[in-house]
Design an enzyme around this catalytic site. Structure first.
Site, PDB file in Angstrom:
ATOM      1  N   LYS A  97      32.745  40.338  38.663  1.00 20.04           N
ATOM      2  CA  LYS A  97      33.033  40.706  40.026  1.00 20.04           C
ATOM      3  C   LYS A  97      33.356  42.182  40.263  1.00 20.04           C
ATOM      4  CE  LYS A  97      36.577  39.795  43.708  1.00 20.04           C
ATOM      5  NZ  LYS A  97      37.104  41.257  44.014  1.00 20.04           N
ATOM      6  N   GLN A 126      38.230  44.882  47.240  1.00 17.80           N
ATOM      7  CA  GLN A 126      38.714  44.593  48.573  1.00 17.80           C
ATOM      8  C   GLN A 126      39.988  45.258  48.897  1.00 17.80           C
ATOM      9  OE1 GLN A 126      37.617  42.040  46.269  1.00 17.80           O
ATOM     10  NE2 GLN A 126      35.684  42.510  47.505  1.00 17.80           N
ATOM     11  N   SER A 171      37.311  40.545  37.975  1.00 16.30           N
ATOM     12  CA  SER A 171      37.809  41.464  38.966  1.00 16.30           C
ATOM     13  C   SER A 171      38.850  42.584  38.000  1.00 16.30           C
ATOM     14  CB  SER A 171      38.741  40.767  39.950  1.00 16.30           C
ATOM     15  OG  SER A 171      38.980  41.836  41.170  1.00 16.30           O
TER      16      SER A 171
END
Length: 491
Positions: free
Chosen positions: A346, A350, A322
């Site tokens: 990833k 979000q 991420s």
């Protein structure tokens, strides 16, 4: 119960949910895991025909929702036991999110939200591992540095099948995490399925207080060069501030090069990595691209005029995910070498949207792309210089019910052989066959550590071997990836 009355009640509930949804659509939050609240607390009322019309235009024909309302009415009126309204509604919300088949989009009740915010802000009690849901299994993204999870030998991609003998099958990620977490000092037994190993592994972990300390700087003197190393274990609210202070301190000490280590970093807040990258990425090139659902791309730039006047490398492994991948990709495509292993993969962002009652939906709202426009989701970032750690770094925790003896051939023997080789003993082979040379290696180890010399590996011998392996993993001289990153700096 009067069905008509129940149906009207459901209409009101659904209307409130839809009204709240309209409010969230206009909420702008940029960040990984950052919270966004609707201006009016997440609730609104639908009081005019015009507003109802807007809802239909936004969400489609209300007939599509009448099926949901009808199901609620049928269950509430006919189910054999009392039905809790809150449970039903939360179940419907979870069902909608499950239908997205996105492990990163989840519903969080108020208690879970409090735990989530605590893990970002200060500290929490648990085993210290970032997890996600992958293929229906709770999967470790990365253990936190110095945590009980790391010390117990848990690794990225490990799937947690059971907690204290109870299966996690069918549970949501939040429900599973609630079972794994617990008070400091309590012990939890995890049943693990590790990729490439057919047998499950049982790992006992003693829960502890997990501080969110995220930046670890040090100075190394290698080949006559003073080199700064900054390890970032996650991106929390204070990470950027801590990093910038550490970088300034290292520069004041006269470092001639820098290694940024994001191995085992599961990600965190975009705002933190954004601030850190402003130190290194020139203003004429983006450091990340966010792609919205309509395909529109937003590029992010720093205000940095020029690069640092010293060389920099970045360290990654399969636990780098991420936000740490945003950093690694930006640095790589700006010309800085990346050393280590391919990252987790990833490539989504979000944001959390408040539901008005303390609960939240964490929803995937963007794809993020590298500065060159590549989407790394489920692919990861390939390092410029690929380096794997010694084989014993990837061994599994010892769990021996029956002693391992001569002429056996299984994965447990192979695991012990790799451990023995890693701590300086010569088992002769590491393919799982317990040969005569493996017997001799075990005997030599037992003799050196005042154990009964049998040539067999029982639980006591296995645990002693594992203790030395943990020490060897912690030794800087065995860290091939860091040592290679230091070499690459000055080539």
């Amino acid at each position: 119960m009067n069905v008509k009355k129940s149906y009207l009640a459901v209409l009101v509930i659904v209307a409130m949910v839809l009204g709240s949804a309209l409010t969230y659509v206009g909420t702008e939050v940029v960040g990984l895991g950052q919270s966004g609240e609707a201006e009016n607390g997440g609730q609104s009322e639908i009081s005019t025909d015009e507003e109802k019309k807007e809802i239909i235009e936004e969400f489609g024909d209300m007939n599509a929702f009448s099926k949901v309302m009808r199901a609620y009415s049928i269950i509430e009126s006919n189910y054999v036991e009392d039905v809790k309204q809150k449970t039903m509604i939360e179940g419907a919300i979870r069902g909608m999110l499950d239908s997205l088949e996105d492990p990163h989009s989840v519903y969080m009740d108020k208690e879970t939200v409090d735990q989530f915010n605590q893990s970002i802000e200060s500290s929490f009690e648990g085993i210290g591992a970032e997890v996600s849901m992958s293929d229906g299994h709770v999967t470790i993204v990365s253990p936190i540095k110095g945590s009980p999870a790391e010390e117990a030998g848990l690794q990225p991609k490990d799937q947690i099948l059971k907690v204290d003998g109870n299966s996690l099958e069918g549970l949501s990620l939040n429900e599973a995490v609630a079972k794994i977490r617990g008070e400091k000092g309590t012990e939890v037994e995890l049943t693990i399925q590790r990729p490439g190993i057919s047998d499950t592994i049982k790992v006992s972990v003693v829960r502890d207080n997990i501080p969110v300390e995220t930046v670890y700087p040090e100075v190394k003197n290698e080949n006559g060069k003073k080199t700064g190393v900054i390890q970032i274990t996650s991106f929390s609210q204070k990470t950027a501030e801590e990093f910038n202070k550490a970088l300034s301190d290292l520069e004041d000490k006269g470092i001639e090069g820098l290694v940024i280590d994001v191995r085992g970093n599961p990600g965190g807040l975009f705002t933190s990595v954004e601030t850190i990258l402003e130190n290194f990425i020139p203003e004429d090139q983006p450091y990340v691209i966010f792609e919205e659902k309509n395909g529109e791309k937003v590029r992010y730039y720093s205000g940095t005029k020029e690069k640092k006047d010293y060389p920099i490398t970045v360290l990654t492994n399969q636990g780098s995910a991420s936000a740490s991948e945003i950093l690694a990709a930006a640095m790589k495509e700006a010309g800085y070498p990346v050393v280590g292993e391919k990252s987790y993969g990833k490539g989504t962002v979000q944001k959390t949207l408040g539901m008005g009652d303390g609960s939240q939906i964490k929803l995937t709202t963007f794809k993020w792309l590298t500065p060159d426009g590549k989407w790394i989701n489920e692919k990861g970032i390939k390092p410029t210089v690929e380096v794997k750690q010694p084989e014993f770094f990837y061994t599994t925790p010892v769990d021996i019910n029956n002693s391992l003896t001569y002429n056996m051939n299984n994965e447990s023997v192979a695991n012990i052989q790799k451990m023995l080789e890693g701590i300086g003993y010569e088992p002769g082979r590491t393919d799982g066959y317990f040969s005569e040379q493996t017997v001799e290696a075990v005997e030599a180890f037992q003799k050196d550590h005042d154990l009964k010399v049998t040539g067999e590996v029982n639980q006591k011998t296995g645990e002693e071997i594992q203790t030395l392996v943990i020490e060897a993993v912690s030794s800087p001289e065995n860290d091939r990836q860091l040592n290679r990153a230091l070499e690459v700096l000055y080539q």
